[in-house]
Scaffold this motif. Structure first.
Motif, short mmCIF file in Angstrom:
data_model
loop_
_atom_site.label_atom_id
_atom_site.label_comp_id
_atom_site.label_asym_id
_atom_site.label_seq_id
_atom_site.Cartn_x
_atom_site.Cartn_y
_atom_site.Cartn_z
N UNK A 62 0.73 -1.36 0.19
CA UNK A 62 0.07 0.10 0.13
C UNK A 62 0.94 1.33 -0.07
N UNK A 63 2.15 1.49 0.82
CA UNK A 63 2.87 2.25 0.75
C UNK A 63 3.63 2.60 -0.65
N UNK A 64 4.08 1.46 -1.23
CA UNK A 64 4.72 1.59 -2.42
C UNK A 64 3.52 2.02 -3.45
N UNK A 65 2.19 1.63 -3.34
CA UNK A 65 1.26 2.18 -4.18
C UNK A 65 0.90 3.67 -4.12
N UNK A 66 1.13 4.08 -3.04
CA UNK A 66 0.81 5.49 -2.70
C UNK A 66 1.94 6.38 -3.73
N UNK A 67 3.10 5.68 -3.71
CA UNK A 67 4.22 6.57 -4.46
C UNK A 67 4.16 6.11 -5.97
N UNK A 68 3.51 4.96 -6.31
CA UNK A 68 3.17 4.75 -7.85
C UNK A 68 1.93 5.48 -8.05
N UNK A 69 1.14 5.80 -7.45
CA UNK A 69 0.23 6.94 -7.75
C UNK A 69 0.56 8.29 -8.07
N UNK A 70 1.68 8.78 -7.27
CA UNK A 70 2.32 10.16 -7.35
C UNK A 70 3.06 9.85 -8.69
N UNK A 71 3.74 8.64 -9.14
CA UNK A 71 4.47 8.73 -10.43
C UNK A 71 3.45 8.61 -11.48
N UNK A 72 2.15 8.25 -11.38
CA UNK A 72 1.23 8.37 -12.44
C UNK A 72 0.88 9.78 -12.77
N UNK A 73 0.55 10.44 -11.52
CA UNK A 73 0.13 11.77 -11.48
C UNK A 73 1.16 12.65 -12.24
N UNK A 74 2.57 12.20 -11.99
CA UNK A 74 3.58 13.32 -12.60
C UNK A 74 3.85 12.79 -14.08
N UNK A 75 3.80 11.47 -14.46
CA UNK A 75 4.00 11.05 -15.75
C UNK A 75 2.58 11.75 -16.52
N UNK A 76 1.56 11.82 -16.30
CA UNK A 76 0.53 12.29 -16.98
C UNK A 76 0.52 13.86 -17.03
N UNK A 77 1.71 14.68 -16.15
CA UNK A 77 1.58 15.94 -16.36
C UNK A 77 0.58 16.63 -15.13
N UNK A 78 0.26 16.00 -14.35
CA UNK A 78 -0.57 16.91 -13.34
C UNK A 78 0.27 17.25 -12.19
N UNK A 79 1.44 16.59 -11.95
CA UNK A 79 2.33 17.24 -10.85
C UNK A 79 3.89 17.18 -11.58
N UNK A 80 4.43 18.44 -11.24
CA UNK A 80 5.96 18.54 -11.84
C UNK A 80 6.74 17.76 -10.72
N UNK A 81 7.61 17.43 -11.42
CA UNK A 81 8.74 16.67 -10.70
C UNK A 81 9.35 17.40 -9.32
N UNK A 82 9.35 18.50 -9.47
CA UNK A 82 10.18 19.47 -8.47
C UNK A 82 8.96 19.62 -7.36
N UNK A 83 7.76 19.60 -7.62
CA UNK A 83 6.73 19.73 -6.56
C UNK A 83 6.89 18.57 -5.58
#
Length: 144
Positions: free
Chosen positions: A86-107
């Motif tokens: 579950x912990x890693x899935x949380x960060x996987x979701x952040x990765x999805x948001x980043x790669x879809x352009x919803x969250x910049x890497x810097x943020x």
């Protein structure tokens, strides 16, 4: 004379249209920034303020992740593995948001740099990511 007025009106209308375009573009950009801030705030609250990931965070903080994933009791081990997944899935979701352009890497790194760094350097984390296909998380770590 009428032609001059028509030309003047056409130029004014073109200028107003251009101005409208820039106002719309600026407004859109502001809305995107607001949306990103809302996503980041929500992720921060889920990760740091809720207790869902607190136990696994402490495993990484105190260097006991390996022991928690390799407990003698199969029931406890399975529970710990689920918490860690579950912990890693949380960060996987952040990765999805980043790669879809919803969250910049810097943020993402501004808020989660400590734990992304821990995940990136911990051998158990790296093995788990590779074994279970956390591809977006792997990509996020590679961009660090």
């Amino acid at each position: 004379m009428l032609v001059n007025w028509i030309d003047l009106v056409a130029k004014v209308m073109a200028g107003l249209g251009g101005l409208g375009f820039f106002i719309a573009a600026f407004s859109y950009r502001q809305q995107v920034r607001i949306r990103q801030a809302e996503w980041l705030k929500s992720l921060f609250e889920k990760f740091f303020e809720n207790t869902t990931y607190k136990e696994v965070r402490s495993w990484l903080d105190y260097g006991v992740l390996h022991e928690r994933l390799n407990v003698g009791d199969p029931v406890v081990q399975r529970q710990n593995e689920e918490k860690f997944t579950d912990f890693l899935n949380f960060f996987e979701f952040i990765g999805v948001l980043h790669f879809r352009g919803h969250l910049p890497l810097e943020q993402v790194w501004d808020v989660f740099d400590y734990y992304l760094g821990k995940i990136g350097t911990d051998m158990d984390c790296r093995e788990w990511i590779d074994k279970y296909g956390f591809e977006k998380l792997k990509g996020l770590l590679a961009r660090a």
